[in-house]
Enzyme design. Structure first.
Site, mmCIF file in Angstrom:
data_model
loop_
_atom_site.group_PDB
_atom_site.id
_atom_site.type_symbol
_atom_site.label_atom_id
_atom_site.label_comp_id
_atom_site.label_asym_id
_atom_site.label_seq_id
_atom_site.Cartn_x
_atom_site.Cartn_y
_atom_site.Cartn_z
ATOM 1 N N SER A 1 13.743 -1.943 -3.105
ATOM 2 C CA SER A 1 12.601 -1.804 -4.014
ATOM 3 C C SER A 1 12.945 -2.245 -5.421
ATOM 4 O O SER A 1 14.092 -2.156 -5.851
ATOM 5 C CB SER A 1 12.129 -0.344 -4.048
ATOM 6 O OG SER A 1 11.040 -0.246 -4.943
ATOM 7 N N LYS B 50 11.592 3.577 2.967
ATOM 8 C CA LYS B 50 10.962 2.550 2.111
ATOM 9 C C LYS B 50 9.451 2.491 2.349
ATOM 10 O O LYS B 50 8.663 2.316 1.421
ATOM 11 C CB LYS B 50 11.608 1.181 2.361
ATOM 12 C CG LYS B 50 10.943 0.041 1.578
ATOM 13 C CD LYS B 50 11.002 0.300 0.078
ATOM 14 C CE LYS B 50 10.455 -0.732 -0.855
ATOM 15 N NZ LYS B 50 9.506 -1.683 -0.521
ATOM 16 N N HIS C 281 7.990 5.334 0.578
ATOM 17 C CA HIS C 281 8.073 4.999 -0.858
ATOM 18 C C HIS C 281 6.841 4.181 -1.241
ATOM 19 O O HIS C 281 6.170 4.438 -2.241
ATOM 20 C CB HIS C 281 9.359 4.201 -1.119
ATOM 21 C CG HIS C 281 9.391 3.467 -2.429
ATOM 22 N ND1 HIS C 281 8.692 2.297 -2.649
ATOM 23 C CD2 HIS C 281 10.029 3.728 -3.590
ATOM 24 C CE1 HIS C 281 8.888 1.876 -3.886
ATOM 25 N NE2 HIS C 281 9.709 2.729 -4.476
ATOM 26 N N ASN C 282 6.518 3.190 -0.411
ATOM 27 C CA ASN C 282 5.375 2.332 -0.710
ATOM 28 C C ASN C 282 4.054 3.102 -0.602
ATOM 29 O O ASN C 282 3.130 2.859 -1.378
ATOM 30 C CB ASN C 282 5.352 1.126 0.228
ATOM 31 C CG ASN C 282 6.378 0.083 -0.188
ATOM 32 O OD1 ASN C 282 7.315 0.386 -0.905
ATOM 33 N ND2 ASN C 282 6.216 -1.129 0.284
ATOM 34 N N GLU D 245 3.732 4.881 -3.650
ATOM 35 C CA GLU D 245 3.403 3.856 -4.659
ATOM 36 C C GLU D 245 1.892 3.536 -4.656
ATOM 37 O O GLU D 245 1.265 3.441 -5.717
ATOM 38 C CB GLU D 245 4.237 2.609 -4.320
ATOM 39 C CG GLU D 245 3.961 1.358 -5.110
ATOM 40 C CD GLU D 245 4.749 0.163 -4.522
ATOM 41 O OE1 GLU D 245 5.985 0.253 -4.433
ATOM 42 O OE2 GLU D 245 4.126 -0.845 -4.151
HETATM 43 C C1 6PG Z 1 8.824 -2.442 -4.086
HETATM 44 C C2 6PG Z 1 7.416 -2.748 -3.675
HETATM 45 C C3 6PG Z 1 7.376 -4.005 -2.885
HETATM 46 C C4 6PG Z 1 5.951 -4.513 -2.776
HETATM 47 C C5 6PG Z 1 5.301 -3.999 -1.518
HETATM 48 C C6 6PG Z 1 3.911 -3.485 -1.634
HETATM 49 O O1 6PG Z 1 9.214 -1.330 -3.784
HETATM 50 O O2 6PG Z 1 9.455 -3.293 -4.682
HETATM 51 O O3 6PG Z 1 6.897 -1.705 -2.909
HETATM 52 O O4 6PG Z 1 8.021 -3.770 -1.677
HETATM 53 O O5 6PG Z 1 5.239 -4.250 -3.883
HETATM 54 O O6 6PG Z 1 5.343 -5.095 -0.684
HETATM 55 O O7 6PG Z 1 3.042 -4.496 -1.471
HETATM 56 P P1 6PG Z 1 1.516 -4.368 -1.113
HETATM 57 O O8 6PG Z 1 0.860 -3.650 -2.247
HETATM 58 O O9 6PG Z 1 1.140 -5.817 -1.076
HETATM 59 O O10 6PG Z 1 1.345 -3.697 0.208
#
Ligand code: 6PG
Length: 622
Positions: free
Chosen positions: A291, A346, A349-350, A353
């Site tokens: 990430s 991960k 994590h997303n 996010e």
């Molecule tokens: C990171 C991000 C990276 C990317 C993802 C999310 O941790 O660096 O999460 O992996 O931003 O691919 O992308 P999307 O918003 O396109 O699903």
């Protein structure tokens, strides 16, 4: 080009082990300076007395003569060479490649106590006192694998030595990681396929970055031949079929024990199958979430590895060098467990996010209801990027909000349809599969879906958002914080649930430590969660709940403001609903159970009876 290598350092620093390993790799004889001490020096040391400059002079002169004998064919010498003056004597009329192995007093003392040597451990302090740091040459920390230390020495002094590792896929992330590694003096071989539009990727990269530690290839054999054994190959290519295709292409060029790391956003179940498949072929496989985006990859990402521990150990010194550093200076990488746990972590994590991003978007929409001049929005977010609400995502908001194109703010020109690459959906799926409530994350994902449902949006009437309502900004940010706390709680609970089901034993304290820097969700809250998980691992829920309660009223106010002004705040609301639910010892599930039993005789349990017992009622009977 000199062929004389001297490994120096205090007694017990591992000079002999490293020197022997280096000599073996280079095919050079190895000399141990201890073998050249005159008898009176040995007797003095055995008697617990430190040698002085006069004692050492003839010994150093003798060593210089020995080194000269090998100057055209190469030699490796392990010698303490503690002072600059001693090194001068050793280097008389020859050129030496110096490496200093340095380490903590306590670590070296512990090592010395374990070995039998004429130098008593008690003399170590005198060695540290005499030690003058190497001015020119290579200084390495002894707290690394021998193989890594040897590779570092070769990388420093040979121009054409083998690469420490290889990276496949020179997209933005692959290139950034490769440059990060060569900056850390890690010899890196990179590979990119020749495909339409990608023919010149490697050629352009090599001409742009002329680092002698960077080697580029478009041929599998040349690429794999350049790697030290066991080969360590990081795949930075799109998740899915491409990974299997590349593994298939690579296999004929690999040897048993080689390590493959998938650094993309792969689904954890795919990683699990690949581990099993490759295990049978004697290939160590690691699934590693990376990430931090382009910038993170270039200067220090957070990395979440899981799978083969052997592969992790082989890669660890490299990963630690290129990773971001946590507040204590430790690398934001650490082995998380077996199977696909690295990719699961991960993925979640997303998911977190997604919700963090949507909360900021909703916060922006709420402020849009007030009379705050648009030009002051950025300053408000800047102010919020401190204390408890500080985060990487909050920190990028001022630049986003202030960016202009002509007289317009760029965000007002961006089409309001959000894209996604799948990890948010995987988080939601996984939560459903494992019976976990990830409603906050799922709602953030649903809002991305909703944003692209154009036919729906066409039916809606445009709204004038500027209502000039008065909002208490402090209350607003508290409401935002309440929602974030529950978002993180849902994500961490999900990781734990999957880890428990799979017996991965993922340590949430380590996960949150890795997330304290380098990654997209790094924040003050992550640091607090890490602290909490480290000190009271079983109190995560209680801590989050207490934190949430401080701000729950503010969250209600924020959601009410949205409702009374016809403004959708889906993630604020999802968080509030989750907060209300977990704050209530009762649920409405008794009514659900009654309905199930009414129409399907599914039975129910009773509060006033043994929980093992099931009951059925004929609900229509008077
Ligand atoms: C990171 C991000 C990276 C990317 C993802 C999310 O941790 O660096 O999460 O992996 O931003 O691919 O992308 P999307 O918003 O396109 O699903």
């Amino acid at each position: 080009m000199s062929l004389i290598y001297v490994i120096m350092g205090v007694s017990g620093s591992g000079k002999t082990t490293v020197g022997k390993a280096l000599a073996e790799q280079l095919g050079f004889p190895f000399l141990d300076a201890d073998d050249f001490h005159p008898q009176q020096n040995i007797a003095k040391m055995q008697a617990g007395k430190a040698l002085n400059d006069t004692d050492r002079q003839p010994w150093l002169e003798q060593l210089n003569l020995e080194l000269r004998k090998h100057k055209d064919t190469g030699v490796v010498l392990a010698c303490s060479a503690l002072k600059a003056a001693y090194r001068e004597l050793l280097e008389k009329d020859i050129k030496i490649h110096w490496t200093h192995l340095q380490g903590d007093f306590e670590l070296i003392q512990a090592r010395m106590q374990l070995r039998s040597h004429f130098m008593p451990a008690a003399l170590l302090q005198s060695q540290f006192d005499a030690l003058e740091p190497l001015e020119q040459g290579l200084t390495l920390d002894i707290d690394s694998e021998i193989e890594f230390l040897v590779n570092m020495i070769r990388a420093r002094y040979e121009t054409k030595g083998p690469a420490h590792w290889g990276i496949v896929g020179m997209g933005v992330m692959g290139q950034s990681l490769a440059l990060n590694a060569v900056d850390s003096k890690i010899r890196t071989a990179v590979y990119n396929r020749i495909a339409p539009g990608e023919e010149l990727v490697i050629a352009k990269m090599l001409s742009k970055y002329t680092n002698p530690k960077l080697y580029g290839y478009t041929d599998w054999k040349e690429f794999t031949d350049k790697l030290t054994l066991p080969r360590k190959i990081l795949l930075m290519i799109p998740a899915g079929k491409a990974i299997d295709a590349v593994i298939e292409e690579l296999m004929p060029f690999l040897s048993p024990g080689d390590c493959i790391v998938d650094g993309g956003n792969s689904h954890f179940s795919d990683t699990e199958s690949r581990i099993k498949k490759l295990q049978k072929l004697d290939i160590e496989y690691l699934g590693m979430g990376v990430s931090g985006g382009e910038e993170g990859a270039r200067v220090g990402p957070a990395m979440m590895p899981g799978g083969s521990k052997i592969a992790y150990k082989a890669l660890e010194p490299i990963l630690k060098k290129i990773a971001a550093k946590d507040p204590k200076g430790n690398a934001c990488v650490g082995y998380l467990g077996g199977g696909g746990c690295g990719h699961l972590v991960k993925t979640v994590h997303n998911g977190i996010e997604y919700a963090e991003m949507q909360l900021l978007a909703e916060l922006y929409a709420l402020i849009g209801l007030t009379d705050l001049p648009r030009a002051e929005f950025a300053a408000l977010f800047k102010q919020w990027n401190s204390g408890e609400t500080a985060s990487y995502l909050m920190s990028i908001m001022p630049s986003i909000l202030d960016k202009k194109e002509g007289d317009s703010y760029l965000v007002d020109l961006i089409l309001d349809e959000a894209a996604h690459k799948g990890t948010g959906a995987w988080t939601a799926h996984t939560a459903l599969d494992y019976g976990q409530d990830a409603s906050i994350i799922s709602t953030a994902l649903n809002m991305r879906y909703h944003s692209t449902a154009q036919w729906f949006r066409d039916l809606a009437k445009p709204k004038n958002r500027k209502l000039n309502i008065v909002l208490n900004f402090e209350q607003l940010i508290n409401g935002y914080q309440a929602a974030r706390i529950l978002n993180h709680l849902q994500g961490l609970r999900l990781i734990k649930a999957v880890s428990d089901a799979k017996d991965w034993q993922v340590d949430l304290a380590e996960v949150t430590r890795i997330w304290t820097d380098g990654c997209i969700i790094k924040s003050h809250l992550i640091e607090q969660l890490h602290q909490q998980l480290k000190e009271n691992p079983n109190q995560l829920e209680a801590w989050c709940f207490a934190q949430y309660q401080q701000y729950s009223e503010a969250l209600k106010v924020a959601v009410n403001t949205g409702i009374s002004n016809d403004l959708a705040l889906p993630v604020f609301s999802a968080a509030l609903q989750f907060g209300l639910a977990i704050n209530d010892p009762e649920t409405t599930a008794n009514i659900i159970q009654a309905q199930r039993d009414f129409f399907g005789a599914h039975t129910y349990k009773r509060k006033d009876k043994d929980r093992e017992q099931n009951f059925h009622t004929d609900w229509t009977k008077p």
